[in-house]
Design a protein around this motif. Structure first.
Motif, PDB file in Angstrom:
ATOM      1  N   ALA A 186       0.835  -1.199   0.000  1.00 50.77           N
ATOM      2  CA  ALA A 186       0.000   0.000   0.000  1.00 50.77           C
ATOM      3  C   ALA A 186       0.872   1.251   0.000  1.00 50.77           C
ATOM      4  N   ALA A 187       1.941   1.220   0.816  1.00 45.55           N
ATOM      5  CA  ALA A 187       2.836   2.378   0.882  1.00 45.55           C
ATOM      6  C   ALA A 187       3.482   2.627  -0.476  1.00 45.55           C
ATOM      7  N   ALA A 188       3.940   1.542  -1.135  1.00 45.04           N
ATOM      8  CA  ALA A 188       4.570   1.687  -2.453  1.00 45.04           C
ATOM      9  C   ALA A 188       3.553   2.199  -3.472  1.00 45.04           C
ATOM     10  N   ALA A 189       2.352   1.656  -3.420  1.00 43.33           N
ATOM     11  CA  ALA A 189       1.311   2.049  -4.371  1.00 43.33           C
ATOM     12  C   ALA A 189       0.978   3.533  -4.224  1.00 43.33           C
ATOM     13  N   GLU A 190       0.870   3.952  -2.978  1.00 45.23           N
ATOM     14  CA  GLU A 190       0.547   5.352  -2.727  1.00 45.23           C
ATOM     15  C   GLU A 190       1.615   6.255  -3.344  1.00 45.23           C
ATOM     16  N   GLN A 191       2.855   5.860  -3.203  1.00 43.91           N
ATOM     17  CA  GLN A 191       3.969   6.607  -3.811  1.00 43.91           C
ATOM     18  C   GLN A 191       3.795   6.744  -5.321  1.00 43.91           C
ATOM     19  N   HIS A 192       3.177   5.727  -5.950  1.00 47.09           N
ATOM     20  CA  HIS A 192       3.027   5.753  -7.403  1.00 47.09           C
ATOM     21  C   HIS A 192       1.643   6.196  -7.828  1.00 47.09           C
ATOM     22  N   GLY A 193       0.948   6.912  -6.961  1.00 43.87           N
ATOM     23  CA  GLY A 193      -0.301   7.542  -7.360  1.00 43.87           C
ATOM     24  C   GLY A 193      -1.521   6.646  -7.312  1.00 43.87           C
ATOM     25  N   ILE A 194      -1.366   5.501  -6.675  1.00 42.62           N
ATOM     26  CA  ILE A 194      -2.512   4.586  -6.593  1.00 42.62           C
ATOM     27  C   ILE A 194      -3.215   4.812  -5.268  1.00 42.62           C
ATOM     28  N   ALA A 195      -4.502   5.142  -5.322  1.00 43.03           N
ATOM     29  CA  ALA A 195      -5.229   5.502  -4.111  1.00 43.03           C
ATOM     30  C   ALA A 195      -6.046   4.340  -3.560  1.00 43.03           C
ATOM     31  N   VAL A 196      -6.443   3.427  -4.450  1.00 44.34           N
ATOM     32  CA  VAL A 196      -7.352   2.357  -4.029  1.00 44.34           C
ATOM     33  C   VAL A 196      -6.821   1.004  -4.468  1.00 44.34           C
ATOM     34  N   PHE A 197      -6.855   0.071  -3.524  1.00 45.81           N
ATOM     35  CA  PHE A 197      -6.575  -1.331  -3.844  1.00 45.81           C
ATOM     36  C   PHE A 197      -7.894  -2.064  -3.945  1.00 45.81           C
ATOM     37  N   SER A 198      -7.972  -2.959  -4.926  1.00 46.35           N
ATOM     38  CA  SER A 198      -9.111  -3.875  -4.920  1.00 46.35           C
ATOM     39  C   SER A 198      -8.570  -5.295  -4.976  1.00 46.35           C
ATOM     40  N   ALA A 199      -9.384  -6.231  -4.521  1.00 47.80           N
ATOM     41  CA  ALA A 199      -8.973  -7.631  -4.549  1.00 47.80           C
ATOM     42  C   ALA A 199     -10.198  -8.496  -4.750  1.00 47.80           C
ATOM     43  N   GLN A 200      -9.972  -9.605  -5.438  1.00 43.88           N
ATOM     44  CA  GLN A 200     -11.022 -10.600  -5.630  1.00 43.88           C
ATOM     45  C   GLN A 200     -10.606 -11.805  -4.800  1.00 43.88           C
ATOM     46  N   VAL A 201     -11.496 -12.211  -3.887  1.00 41.09           N
ATOM     47  CA  VAL A 201     -11.140 -13.334  -3.027  1.00 41.09           C
ATOM     48  C   VAL A 201     -12.238 -14.383  -3.123  1.00 41.09           C
ATOM     49  N   LEU A 202     -11.813 -15.668  -3.272  1.00 42.90           N
ATOM     50  CA  LEU A 202     -12.820 -16.724  -3.281  1.00 42.90           C
ATOM     51  C   LEU A 202     -13.405 -16.837  -1.883  1.00 42.90           C
ATOM     52  N   PRO A 203     -14.716 -17.096  -1.808  1.00 41.27           N
ATOM     53  CA  PRO A 203     -15.383 -17.091  -0.498  1.00 41.27           C
ATOM     54  C   PRO A 203     -14.755 -18.060   0.517  1.00 41.27           C
ATOM     55  N   GLY A 204     -14.184 -19.157   0.018  1.00 39.69           N
ATOM     56  CA  GLY A 204     -13.595 -20.123   0.960  1.00 39.69           C
ATOM     57  C   GLY A 204     -12.244 -19.701   1.498  1.00 39.69           C
ATOM     58  N   ASN A 205     -11.686 -18.647   0.945  1.00 40.60           N
ATOM     59  CA  ASN A 205     -10.333 -18.232   1.341  1.00 40.60           C
ATOM     60  C   ASN A 205     -10.405 -17.377   2.609  1.00 40.60           C
ATOM     61  N   HIS A 206     -10.746 -18.047   3.687  1.00 48.79           N
ATOM     62  CA  HIS A 206     -10.955 -17.334   4.951  1.00 48.79           C
ATOM     63  C   HIS A 206      -9.698 -16.619   5.400  1.00 48.79           C
ATOM     64  N   HIS A 207      -8.575 -17.273   5.144  1.00 48.66           N
ATOM     65  CA  HIS A 207      -7.317 -16.666   5.557  1.00 48.66           C
ATOM     66  C   HIS A 207      -7.144 -15.276   4.958  1.00 48.66           C
ATOM     67  N   MET A 208      -7.380 -15.186   3.650  1.00 51.07           N
ATOM     68  CA  MET A 208      -7.135 -13.907   2.984  1.00 51.07           C
ATOM     69  C   MET A 208      -8.205 -12.879   3.343  1.00 51.07           C
TER      70      MET A 208
ATOM     71  N   GLN B  60     -16.460  -4.327   1.327  1.00 53.11           N
ATOM     72  CA  GLN B  60     -16.489  -5.717   0.891  1.00 53.11           C
ATOM     73  C   GLN B  60     -17.878  -6.058   0.365  1.00 53.11           C
ATOM     74  N   ARG B  61     -17.942  -6.664  -0.784  1.00 50.41           N
ATOM     75  CA  ARG B  61     -19.254  -7.143  -1.248  1.00 50.41           C
ATOM     76  C   ARG B  61     -19.061  -8.421  -2.056  1.00 50.41           C
ATOM     77  N   SER B  62     -20.098  -9.247  -2.067  1.00 53.40           N
ATOM     78  CA  SER B  62     -20.024 -10.501  -2.806  1.00 53.40           C
ATOM     79  C   SER B  62     -20.728 -10.324  -4.143  1.00 53.40           C
ATOM     80  N   ARG B  63     -20.089 -10.826  -5.210  1.00 54.04           N
ATOM     81  CA  ARG B  63     -20.686 -10.706  -6.532  1.00 54.04           C
ATOM     82  C   ARG B  63     -20.235 -11.883  -7.357  1.00 54.04           C
ATOM     83  N   GLU B  64     -21.215 -12.560  -7.884  1.00 55.87           N
ATOM     84  CA  GLU B  64     -20.935 -13.696  -8.772  1.00 55.87           C
ATOM     85  C   GLU B  64     -19.959 -14.664  -8.133  1.00 55.87           C
ATOM     86  N   GLY B  65     -20.201 -15.021  -6.888  1.00 57.59           N
ATOM     87  CA  GLY B  65     -19.388 -16.047  -6.220  1.00 57.59           C
ATOM     88  C   GLY B  65     -18.014 -15.595  -5.827  1.00 57.59           C
TER      89      GLY B  65
END
Lengths: 651, 651
Positions: B130-152, B165-170
Motif C-alpha cells: 500500500a505504501a509503495a502504491a501510494e507513492q506511485h499515485g494509486i489511491a485504491v486497492f481492490s482484490a477478488q477473493v474466493l469465499p472459501g479463502n478465509h485466511h485472505m 467488501q461485497r459478494s458478486r458472482e461467487g
C-alpha cells in the motif's frame, strides 16, 4: 546594641561608632564615643591612674575635675573622644581623643588603665579616631609623647600608620596620616586575626571544661555532652556541674561553677534558656573565659528570646568572656593533643584535615554522622548557632593558621559581616580551599532560616554568588557536593589545570564520566600517538586507547597503575579519574592497592576513583596515599571540575 | 544489508524497501521487492503450495512456469511485487503483488506458504504494498477473493485499513484505500507490539536454557553464568554445553547444542568471538529460538568485528532466531515464577517493580551492584549491548505490558530508530514513568561510545533532549538521579502537582530542602492559618509552623505521622518530604514506623524521607507502605521535582 551601653541619647551622638572589639588575648571591650554621662566613670578612671600615667597624659599633675570635664567636652567633629569600657559596671579602662589644631590637623592622645595595657586597646582606638578624623577633613594627626612613655611610643610605632617621629625639647613629636594605607590595613587585619584566633582557642583548646547542666541521665543534652567529653579522651579536666545531684556516673558533681576547685577555661551550658543568663553571670564571676551555650530559646525564637540573647551577650562582654552559640550543637577538636568532644552527637567524626563549620545545630548532627559514614576526617567541627559573638569569620581566621586544617567546609545560612567574610575568605582561600553551601536561597528557605538561627539578614542569592566567586570560595548546591569536594581536596592536590584523563575497565561508565567532565568544565584531552603506542604495549588489543582509556574487563589491577604512570610521565593531564567495575577476576582490593602505589608517584596530578562495586571502595592500604572514592563517575567529575575552577582562581 | 539478501543490483531495484520484520510469534522474515533472480525460488515456493492455495491465488490450476514468470514480472511502479524470505537458503515463504488497473487503482493479491500462515506476513506485506502504491499515485486497492479463502479475507479485515467488501458472482470483492489512517497506524503498532513482546519473552521467560561455553572454572564468564543460572532458582531446565569437559560441578555437560536431549528456548553464548557464528549455526539447526550473545569482539571493535556481527545477524534471521547482544552482560528476570539470572554479575538485584535497560554491559554490572547496595528492586534487567537485533524499543514494548514492571529505567548510548523510540516511549510514558540517562553528550563521550557498543550514530544532544521531552521521558544528568527518581516512583504515586511540604526535626536541613525544592521547580506552599493552628495543638511552642514545619529536636516520632496526617487531611500539598536528624531520644526506627503508618493513609500524596543518621534509613516495617529514603534533602527535592514535571506532562 543594648541601651545600657550607650550613655547619650542626643541626636548628635554617633551611635554607629559604638563597636565591640576583640583584643589580642581573645577578650573584648566596647569602644564608643564618650558622652556627658560618662563623667563620673571618667573620674573613677582618672583617679585610679598612677601619677606617672597622669603625667604622661597631661604633662604634669592636674586637677581631676578639670581633666574629667576636658575628657567629656566633645562636639564629635573638632573635638572627638572615645572610651573603652568593660564589665557589668561599664568600667572605663581607656580614653583617647583628638582636638583640631589647624585646618587639616589635629592632636591626638590616649590613656589606658595600667592593668589593661599591652592588649592593643590604644592601637584600636587610634584607628577609630583616625577614621572619624578623616571623615571630618583632618588629614594629619600629631602627638607629643614624653620620652619615657614607651607604651605610647610603641602604640604609634606598631599601629601600621607611617609614623614620622622626631625629638624636640625633651618631647617626642609624632606625626601620622589619618587615612589608611594598605600597610595600615594589613596591620589591622593582623591584629583582628590574632584576636579571633585567641577567641576560638578558648573553645577548641581549653585545658579545663565544666558542663553546667550535666545530667546523670542518658538521652539528655547535659548527660550526653558530659559522657562525650569523658569518653573521647579529653586531655584536660572535665567538671560536672549540677545543682541537685552530688555524683554523676560515679564521679563528683559540683553544685555551681563557683564551687569548682579551679577556674575553668570553658563552660558548656546546657540548662533551660530561662536559666542561662544567671549561669553566665556566675561564670563571669568565676573567671570563666569561654561560654559554649547549647541551650535554645534565644534570638531564633523571636521577642523574649532575642532580649535574652542581648542580655547574655552583655554578660559576656562585661565579664570578658567569649561566647559560642546560643542554640548550637557544640564543638569538636579531634587533634590527638586535645580530643575535645563538647557536643551531644552520638559519635565523633574520624580525625582528618577538614575544618567544618555549621550554622545549624541539627545539620551539624547530620554532618557529623555523614562524615562518620563516608570516612571523611575532620580536624575540628564548630556549630556556631545564633553566633551572638564568635562568628564564622573568626573560625576562618582560626583555621587559616591551624596547621591541622587544610580544607574548610562551611554550612552557612547568613552573613553577619559580608565584607569581612569576603576579605578574610579571599586571604584564606589563597592558601586553603574553602567549600561552602549557603542555604536560604529560596524565598521559603530564607523565611525558614530567619526563624531558625535568628539570621535576620539573608543576603540576596546573587550577591552571595558574587561574593563567593570573588573570594575564591567554592560554592556547592548540595551537601553531597560539599562532602565530595571536601573529600577530594582533603586527600589530593588542587588540580593545576583542567585537563583530565579517564581510565576504566568498562566503557559505559567511562562515557558517563567523559560527559560529566565536559559538563563540569574539564577538558577530556586527546592522548598523543606516543602515549597511545606506549599503552598499546601492555593493554589488550580490544582496549580503547583514546581518552577515556577503556582497558576492558579483563584488565588486571596493575594496568591501572601502569596507565596512570604513563599519563603522569607524559604530563598528559592535570587530573585522572580511575573507574572500577567488578569484572570476574580483578579484585577491588588489588585495584585500590595499585592506585595507591600510582598515587605515591603522581606528584601534582590529582587522582580520584570510582569503585562501582556494591561495597564501594575498599579501605586504602595502610600508610598509602589516599585517593578519594566517589559513588558514580559524575560525582568525581563534578568534584574535580569545582576543584579545577578553584585552582585556576588561585593560580 | 548483506549482499546475499538483495537479489538484484540494477539501478531500479528499490533497495530501501528491503526490511526485516518481526512476526507475531517473535520470529522474523525479510520482506523485499522481488527480482528476476528470484524466479527459481518462486518456482519452488509455488510448487510447494497445495492445489487449494494455487486455486485461491489464481482462481484455478495454472502452469507453474507461467505463474513464476508472472510473479517476477515487475517494473516497481505499475507492477510491484514483494516476497518474504527466510532461512539460510533464502527460502521464499510468501508473495504479494499489485498491478495497476486504472489511473488511481490497482488490484492486489497474496500467497503465503501454508505453514507460515497465521503469523501476520500477508498483513505486513499489504501495508508495504500500500505504501509503495501510494507513492506511485494509486489511491485504491481492490482484490477478488474466493469465499472459501478465509485466511485472505481475514488478512484484509484485520489489516486496519477501512475495507469495503461485497459478494458478486461467487467472488468477494474487497476495496481499501492505500493511505494509512490513524486506525491503520494503530493496528500496525499493535502488531509491532505483539511481535516485540514475543521476541523479548524468548529471553526473559524461557523454559529451557543452554549455556554454550559453560565452564567448570570460577572467574570465567561461562562458569559464572552457569553458576548464576543454577544458583538463582531458575524455574526451568539449564543445560551446560562444553566441547571438552563431560561434567561441570557434578552435573553432566553436553558436547554441543545438537547433543541436548530437547530443543532449548534460549542459548546463552559465551565462547570467543571467532567461534560465535559456528555456534549460532548449530543453534539454528537445533531449533533454538533466542540467542543471548555475551561475547565481545563484534561491531564495537570495528572492521572484522562488524563483519562478524552482520554474519551473526544473518544466521539468526535465517534460523528464525532472535538475538540479544552481542557484547552484553545478559538478562535477569527476578519474577518468582521465573528467577532467571543469565549474567555473570556477582549477585542479582532484589526483586521489585523496576525494569532496567543498559546498553553498556560494564555499567550493567555497576547498576546491578548499586541496586543491591541501595535496595532498589528490579523486575528485570536487560543489557542489550550492540543491539544487533532486539533493541531498547522492543524492551519498552515488553515492559509496557508486563504487570510486574511499573517503572522503566534506561541507560542509553544511542538510538537505532529515534522515531520509533519517540512513538513507543510516548505511549508507554502515559502509563508507566520512563527515566533515562543518555550518555555520549560530550564530544569525548560520543567518541568513546562509538567504539564501545558500536553506536555509530549518536543523535545530537539537543535533539535527544527534545525527543525525551516530547515523549514524556524523564532525562537525568547522573546515574544517582536515575536511581533516586526510580526509587521514588517505584514506591510512591506520581505527584499530582508541584506543591510540596517539608516536615523536619532540624531547621538547617529543612532550609536546604526548601531551597532545593524551589530550584527543582516545586512550590514550597505556605500553610493555612487553620492548619497551623491544628499543628500548634501538638507541636512544641518553639516549633516553626510555617513550611518547612520545624518540629524541633524534641519532637517524638509520632509527630511526623500527625503532621503528615494533618497535611493530607487539609489537601495542603501534593508531596511531603520528611527529614530526620538523630536527636537524643527519638529513634530512627520509630520515625520509620510512624512514616509508614502515615503513608498507608496518604492516598495520592507522594512521600519521601531523608534519614540523616549515620546508618541511613532503617528498613521499613514488614508489609508497610514503602517510603523511599534519600541521603540528603537535595536528593529528595530533585527526585520529587522531576517526578512532578513528569506528572504534569502526563496530566
Amino acid at each position: 546594641m543594648t541601651r545600657s551601653f550607650t550613655p547619650d541619647d542626643t541626636a548628635s551622638y554617633p551611635r554607629a561608632h559604638v563597636v565591640d572589639v576583640a583584643l589580642r588575648d581573645g577578650s573584648t571591650v566596647r569602644v564608643r564615643p564618650v558622652g556627658a554621662e560618662d563623667r563620673p566613670a571618667i573620674v573613677e578612671f582618672l583617679d585610679a591612674l598612677s601619677p606617672q600615667s597622669i603625667a604622661f597624659r597631661f604633662f604634669g599633675q592636674v586637677d581631676l575635675g578639670w581633666a574629667a570635664d576636658w575628657s567629656v567636652d566633645v562636639d564629635y567633629a573638632d573635638r572627638y573622644a572615645l572610651v573603652a569600657s568593660t564589665g557589668a559596671e561599664h568600667e572605663i579602662v581607656a580614653h583617647g581623643a583628638y582636638i583640631r589644631t589647624g585646618e587639616d590637623r589635629a592632636e591626638v592622645a590616649f590613656t589606658v588603665a595600667e592593668r589593661w595595657q599591652g592588649r592593643g586597646i590604644a592601637t584600636i582606638m587610634l584607628a577609630h579616631l583616625a577614621a572619624a578624623a578623616e571623615q571630618h577633613g583632618i588629614a594629619v594627626f600629631s602627638a607629643q609623647v614624653l620620652p619615657g612613655n614607651h607604651h605610647m611610643i610603641g602604640v604609634f610605632r606598631d599601629s601600621g600608620f607611617p609614623v614620622a617621629q622626631r625629638s624636640r625639647e625633651g618631647v617626642v613629636e609624632v606625626e601620622l596620616p589619618t587615612s589608611r594605607s594598605p600597610h595600615t590595613r594589613e596591620r589591622f587585619e593582623r591584629r583582628e586575626h590574632i584576636a579571633a584566633v585567641a577567641a576560638v582557642e578558648r573553645f577548641l583548646q581549653p585545658r579545663t571544661v565544666a558542663v553546667i547542666g550535666a545530667s546523670p541521665r542518658r538521652g539528655t543534652i547535659g548527660g550526653e555532652i558530659l559522657r562525650n567529653l569523658r569518653g573521647y579522651g579529653f586531655d584536660g579536666t572535665v567538671y560536672a556541674v549540677n545543682r541537685r545531684v552530688r555524683t554523676i556516673a560515679g564521679r563528683k558533681a559540683h553544685a555551681s561553677v563557683s564551687a569548682l576547685p579551679e577556674t575553668v577555661d570553658l563552660a558548656v551550658i546546657a540548662v533551660p534558656a530561662a536559666g542561662v543568663c544567671a549561669v553566665a553571670r556566675e561564670c563571669a564571676a568565676a573567671g570563666v573565659r569561654g561560654l559554649l551555650v547549647i541551650s535554645a530559646g534565644f534570638a531564633e525564637s523571636g521577642g523574649e528570646g532575642a532580649e535574652r540573647q542581648r542580655e547574655l551577650l552583655s554578660i559576656c562582654r562585661e565579664g570578658g568572656m567569649r561566647l559560642i552559640g546560643p542554640n548550637c550543637l557544640g564543638v569538636i577538636n579531634t587533634s590527638p593533643d586535645v580530643r575535645l568532644n563538647a557536643t551531644f552527637a552520638e559519635r565523633p567524626p574520624p580525625p582528618g584535615p577538614i575544618g567544618f563549620l555549621s550554622q545549624s545545630g541539627g545539620l551539624g548532627i547530620a554532618i557529623i554522622e555523614a562524615a562518620s559514614r563516608m570516612g571523611l576526617g575532620l580536624s575540628s567541627f564548630v556549630s556556631i548557632g545564633n553566633k551572638a559573638d564568635v562568628s564564622g569569620n573568626d573560625l576562618l581566621e582560626y583555621w587559616e593558621q591551624d596547621p591541622g586544617t587544610s580544607v574548610l567546609l562551611l554550612y552557612l545560612e547568613s552573613f553577619g559581616n559580608p565584607r569581612r567574610f569576603a576579605r578574610i575568605a579571599r586571604r584564606v582561600a589563597a592558601v586553603k580551599p574553602i567549600v561552602a553551601v549557603k542555604s536560604g536561597r529560596s524565598a521559603a528557605g530564607a523565611r525558614a532560616s530567619a526563624s531558625h538561627t535568628g539570621a535576620l539578614l539573608s543576603a540576596s542569592d546573587v550577591t552571595v554568588d558574587a561574593l563567593f566567586r570573588q573570594a575564591g570560595v567554592i560554592r556547592t548546591d548540595t551537601m553531597q557536593e560539599l562532602f565530595d569536594i571536601g573529600a577530594l581536596l582533603a586527600a589530593q592536590p588542587v588540580p593545576a589545570g583542567a585537563r583530565v584523563a579517564i581510565v576504566t575497565n568498562a566503557g559505559g561508565p567511562g562515557i558517563m564520566c567523559a560527559d560529566a567532565c565536559q559538563a563540569a568544565g574539564l577538558d577530556v584531552v586527546e592522548l598523543s600517538a606516543d602515549l597511545r603506542a606506549r599503552l598499546a604495549r601492555f593493554l589488550a588489543p580490544e582496549a580503547s586507547l583514546s581518552n577515556p582509556v577503556d582497558m576492558i574487563a579483563t584488565a588486571p589491577a596493575a594496568s591501572y597503575r601502569r596507565v596512570i604512570e604513563a599519563l603522569v610521565r607524559e604530563r598528559a593531564c592535570d587530573a585522572i579519574v580511575a573507574i572500577f567495575v567488578p569484572p570476574l577476576l580483578t579484585r577491588a582490593e588489588d585495584v585500590a592497592r595499585e592506585l595507591a602505589a600510582a598515587a605515591a608517584k603522581a606528584g601534582a596530578v590529582t587522582l580520584a576513583s570510582v569503585f562501582m562495586n556494591s561495597e564501594g571502595a575498599p579501605p586504602a592500604a595502610e600508610g598509602a596515599a589516599r585517593i578519594p572514592s566517589f559513588g558514580f563517575p559524575e560525582d568525581a567529575a563534578r568534584a574535580l571540575g569545582a576543584a579545577a575552577r578553584y585552582g585556576s582562581w588561585r593560580a
